[in-house]
Scaffold this motif. Structure first.
Motif, PDB file in Angstrom:
ATOM      1  N   THR A  70       1.101  -1.175  -0.001  1.00 25.35           N
ATOM      2  CA  THR A  70       0.121   0.133  -0.054  1.00 25.35           C
ATOM      3  C   THR A  70       0.761   1.180   0.086  1.00 25.35           C
ATOM      4  O   THR A  70       2.119   1.124   0.297  1.00 25.35           O
ATOM      5  N   GLY A  72       0.986   5.424   1.400  1.00 22.93           N
ATOM      6  CA  GLY A  72       0.266   6.601   2.285  1.00 22.93           C
ATOM      7  C   GLY A  72       1.196   7.785   2.525  1.00 22.93           C
ATOM      8  O   GLY A  72       2.307   7.924   2.057  1.00 22.93           O
ATOM      9  N   ILE A  77      -0.374   3.161   4.802  1.00 20.09           N
ATOM     10  CA  ILE A  77      -2.021   3.066   4.190  1.00 20.09           C
ATOM     11  C   ILE A  77      -2.420   4.742   4.720  1.00 20.09           C
ATOM     12  O   ILE A  77      -2.278   5.121   5.620  1.00 20.09           O
ATOM     13  N   LEU A  78      -3.009   5.378   3.704  1.00 20.72           N
ATOM     14  CA  LEU A  78      -3.737   6.581   4.001  1.00 20.72           C
ATOM     15  C   LEU A  78      -2.701   7.655   4.568  1.00 20.72           C
ATOM     16  O   LEU A  78      -1.841   7.852   3.778  1.00 20.72           O
ATOM     17  N   GLY A  79      -2.879   7.890   5.819  1.00 28.13           N
ATOM     18  CA  GLY A  79      -1.941   8.750   6.288  1.00 28.13           C
ATOM     19  C   GLY A  79      -2.120   9.179   7.568  1.00 28.13           C
ATOM     20  O   GLY A  79      -3.182   8.839   8.104  1.00 28.13           O
ATOM     21  N   GLY A 160      -3.754   3.957  -1.803  1.00 25.14           N
ATOM     22  CA  GLY A 160      -3.739   4.545  -0.409  1.00 25.14           C
ATOM     23  C   GLY A 160      -3.561   6.094  -0.271  1.00 25.14           C
ATOM     24  O   GLY A 160      -3.535   6.505   0.807  1.00 25.14           O
ATOM     25  N   THR A 163      -5.475  11.149   2.779  1.00 20.41           N
ATOM     26  CA  THR A 163      -5.488  11.434   4.164  1.00 20.41           C
ATOM     27  C   THR A 163      -6.516  12.333   4.559  1.00 20.41           C
ATOM     28  O   THR A 163      -6.738  13.561   4.118  1.00 20.41           O
TER      29      THR A 163
END
Ligand code: C2O
Ligand code: CU
Ligand code: CU
Length: 479
Positions: A70, A72, A77-79, A160, A163
């Motif tokens: 992933t 981020g 992932i994402l953040g 990903g 955020t």
């Protein structure tokens, strides 16, 4: 008054389109809902604040067995969640540790385009660090950061790169709302994914020009999440971070809740609902009161019939605070009667999506508007009401007001500032748009594959009393 419907045209829900992928409950154990860490500033003074945001690759344990590869921001992932205080001078170092170029787009921030805004004209190449700085002058809101390199925004977000970015000001801090991040003030990034062999994502295998979907709901990067409720009231900051999926949210027992905020600001007053639909990139802040529940009970958040988050109730202290009746005064910008109404048409589906009958071109300026001048934009979705899709229309670098839908009043929960509005097939939504800063800004459908597929255009804003600057715009070849 409590609203019991989703407001949107029911036949236009994404289930209508042939490519719709229904959600299924994943065969995986329940897991605590991941709460992204708060990004620590590198440095802060009374007037300035410095951050470093790093786009990076990693591996995340999403399902039992192999970890998933992933991407981020300061996370696998994402953040991490970023907090931007209004009024401070904000400095951000943008680091790209990926092996391909990316951009850092501040969806919902009023910052200048096309560079600080981070759309496709602001590439950060692998190994590079770029520096931006800006000061925010906008109401408190739940905004977000995502990658925006054209035409691979959708793929990078799928991996990903998205955020939350919370804009805070003195007004929001003074209101009696849940403010304790991770305890009673909870981000919820709603996404869906398909996991292939060895739990890996495969964007190309899943590609659909009307938006990539998967059967598994992933909330803050967690599959089958459970959140431990330890306070009577919680505030959920919900983001539709999916590439294409709409979410039709409701709780078990049809528990009612108060929506207090939309994309770009609080609502003028709380709106009480038991159903809420979000289209891609839209946000809603809601306050849920668990007064009627006790230790040991569970309340489930659903989209349609699929459970997506379980809230496990623990003992909590009684909370008698009431929501203020008035949350925010919306000052509607005045429109000069001589200002023409801008007409915009989103048309087509699949590969034939277009904005005003054209595919996006990075070096073409499609429209201009003076800074400070409020203008009505009439956004039409020309898809047929029988077989079309809801297209979420988004504008960079501004916050707008929804004025009407086919000449009728907007939905009761869209009276705050927004940056994305779902337009039903066959519908014309009138919005009121004003830009505060000069620059070049994109506007597009936020079904991300539609955006990458060309349902996008760009507008240059300018000071009427100054010569129009020429911005260096990327083209596909220089990418
Ligand atoms: Cu969410 Cu062009 O952006
Ligand atoms: Cu944006
Ligand atoms: Cu679209």
């Amino acid at each position: 008054e409590i609203y019991h419907n989703y407001f949107f045209d029911e036949p236009a829900f994404n289930t209508h389109d042939g490519g719709y992928v229904p959600l299924e409950v994943a065969d995986a154990p329940e897991k605590p809902l991941a709460i992204p860490a708060l990004l620590k500033p590198d440095k802060e003074t009374d007037t300035d604040i410095w951050y470093t945001v790093t786009a990076q690759a990693g591996e995340t344990q999403i399902l039992p067995g192999q970890k998933t590869k992933t991407w981020g921001y300061n996370a696998t992932i994402l953040g991490q969640t970023i907090i931007y205080p209004v009024g401070k001078h904000i400095h951000v170092a943008l680091e790209n540790h990926l092996s391909e170029l990316t951009t850092f787009h501040w969806h919902g921030l009023i910052v200048s385009g096309p560079y600080v805004d981070g759309g496709c004209h602001a590439p950060v190449y692998p190994g590079e660090t770029k520096h931006i700085d800006f000061t925010l002058d906008q109401p408190a809101a739940t905004t977000w950061l995502h990658a925006h390199p054209c035409p691979s925004t959708a793929e990078q977000v799928w991996h990903g790169l998205a955020t939350m970015v919370l804009v805070k000001d003195d007004h929001i801090n003074s209101l009696p709302l849940p403010h304790n991040y991770g305890v009673d003030d909870i981000p919820l990034v709603l996404q869906d994914r398909r996991f292939h062999e060895n739990n890996q994502l495969d964007y190309h295998a899943d590609y659909d020009p009307d938006g990539v979907q998967g059967p598994t709901a992933m909330i803050n990067g967690t599959v089958n999440p459970v959140f431990d409720v330890t306070t009577q009231k919680i505030r959920l900051r919900i983001l539709d971070g999916a590439n294409r999926r709409e979410w039709r949210l409701h709780f078990s027992d049809d528990l009612k809740f108060a929506q207090i905020g939309g994309d770009s600001s609080l609502l003028p007053e709380p709106v009480y609902l038991d159903h809420l639909m979000l289209t891609c990139a839209e946000r809603a802040e809601i306050v849920v009161d668990f007064a009627g529940y006790h230790d040991g009970q569970t309340v489930t958040l659903f989209t349609d019939d699929t459970p997506i988050v379980k809230f496990k109730i623990h003992q909590f202290a009684p909370d008698n605070t009431t929501l203020p009746d008035h949350l925010l005064t919306i000052n509607k910008p005045k429109v000069d009667s001589k200002t023409p109404i801008r007409k915009i048409v989103m048309s087509g589906m699949d590969e034939s999506v277009m904005m005003d009958n054209k595919k996006f071109s990075m070096q073409r300026i499609d429209a201009t508007q003076p800074v400070g001048q409020a203008q009505y934009w009439d956004i039409t979705n020309s898809n047929s009401p029988e077989s079309g899709m809801v297209h979420p229309f988004h504008v960079h670098g501004t916050e707008f007001l929804v004025i009407s839908r086919n000449g009728q009043a907007p939905y009761p929960n869209e009276h705050g500032f927004k940056d994305t509005v779902g337009v039903n097939p066959g519908e014309t939504v009138r919005i009121l748009v004003r830009f505060d800063l000069p620059g070049v800004y994109m506007y597009h459908c936020h079904i991300i594959e539609h955006e990458d597929g060309g349902m996008m255009a760009q507008i240059q804003t300018y000071y009427p009393d100054k010569p129009m600057p020429k911005y260096k715009l990327m083209d596909m070849d220089t990418l």
